[in-house]
Design a protein around this motif. Structure first.
Motif, short mmCIF file in Angstrom:
data_model
loop_
_atom_site.label_atom_id
_atom_site.label_comp_id
_atom_site.label_asym_id
_atom_site.label_seq_id
_atom_site.Cartn_x
_atom_site.Cartn_y
_atom_site.Cartn_z
N MET A 35 -1.98 10.49 -0.32
CA MET A 35 -3.32 11.14 -1.21
C MET A 35 -4.42 10.34 -1.16
O MET A 35 -5.54 10.62 -0.93
CB MET A 35 -2.70 11.63 -2.52
CG MET A 35 -3.99 12.02 -3.49
SD MET A 35 -4.63 13.76 -2.75
CE MET A 35 -3.28 14.75 -2.52
N ALA A 38 -6.27 10.67 2.27
CA ALA A 38 -6.38 12.17 2.75
C ALA A 38 -7.86 12.23 3.17
O ALA A 38 -8.16 13.31 3.78
CB ALA A 38 -5.71 13.04 1.66
N ASP A 39 -8.88 11.59 2.66
CA ASP A 39 -10.34 11.75 3.04
C ASP A 39 -10.98 10.45 3.36
O ASP A 39 -10.32 9.44 3.39
CB ASP A 39 -11.10 12.45 1.66
CG ASP A 39 -11.18 11.45 0.71
OD1 ASP A 39 -10.39 10.38 0.47
OD2 ASP A 39 -11.99 11.69 -0.11
N GLU A 46 -8.72 4.64 -5.08
CA GLU A 46 -7.82 5.54 -4.98
C GLU A 46 -6.24 4.70 -4.86
O GLU A 46 -5.43 5.07 -5.66
CB GLU A 46 -7.75 6.50 -3.74
CG GLU A 46 -8.82 7.48 -3.98
CD GLU A 46 -9.20 8.42 -2.76
OE1 GLU A 46 -8.69 8.00 -1.88
OE2 GLU A 46 -9.70 9.46 -2.98
N ALA A 109 -6.75 11.66 -6.24
CA ALA A 109 -7.80 12.57 -5.41
C ALA A 109 -9.27 12.51 -6.08
O ALA A 109 -10.22 12.34 -5.59
CB ALA A 109 -7.39 14.12 -5.37
N GLU A 119 -8.06 16.68 0.37
CA GLU A 119 -7.28 16.31 -0.83
C GLU A 119 -7.06 17.45 -1.55
O GLU A 119 -5.55 17.48 -1.87
CB GLU A 119 -8.34 15.39 -1.90
CG GLU A 119 -8.64 14.00 -1.13
CD GLU A 119 -9.57 13.15 -1.73
OE1 GLU A 119 -9.42 11.89 -2.19
OE2 GLU A 119 -10.61 13.92 -2.25
#
Length: 147
Positions: A35, A38-39, A46, A109, A119
């Motif tokens: 996670m 994820a971006d 994070e 996220a 996400e």
């Protein structure tokens, strides 16, 4: 939030596969690490949420935390899919603990104050694989967002 950590820790201790006492913590950490990347952007904040969650959930000292997260990174890199992690967690955790794990995925996220479409898609996919009902998925999203 702290209650979840104690509940998860006791369940992990009780239901963990025999030979590997770190299988479930490693699987949970691998999902949260996935996670975190994820971006684009925000990975540092994070990753800090991932470290906080794993440290508190499993009562690890700094060395144990680093070792477990290294193992989770390696397991994530070597895995073909996230299914192997979610399968372990789905069978090893009670429904409430799986829902609380989804809440932590939302927290990761949202850690960088924005939610990317990748996400959101990943949390939705993981919640499905963890057998967390949609209503609980939404409730946990709202809790993580602070609403």
């Amino acid at each position: 939030m702290v209650d979840w950590f104690q509940n998860l820790k006791s369940i992990v201790t009780r239901h963990e596969p025999g030979d590997d006492p770190h299988a479930l913590p490693r699987a949970a950490a691998a999902l949260m690490l996935e996670m975190a990347v994820a971006d684009d952007g925000g990975e540092d904040v994070e990753l800090e949420v991932v470290h906080q969650a794993v440290r508190q959930a499993f009562g690890l000292d700094a060395n144990e935390l680093d070792e477990l997260l290294d193992q989770a990174h390696q397991a994530k890199r070597q895995s073909v899919s996230l299914y192997e992690f979610t399968r372990q967690l789905r069978t090893g955790l009670a429904p409430e603990q799986r829902a609380e794990l989804v809440e932590w995925l939302w927290r990761v996220a949202y850690a960088d104050t924005r939610l990317g479409m990748h996400e959101e898609h990943l949390v939705r996919r993981l919640a499905d694989l963890l057998a967390v009902p949609h209503q609980e998925f939404i409730r946990r999203k709202l809790l993580a967002r602070g609403g």
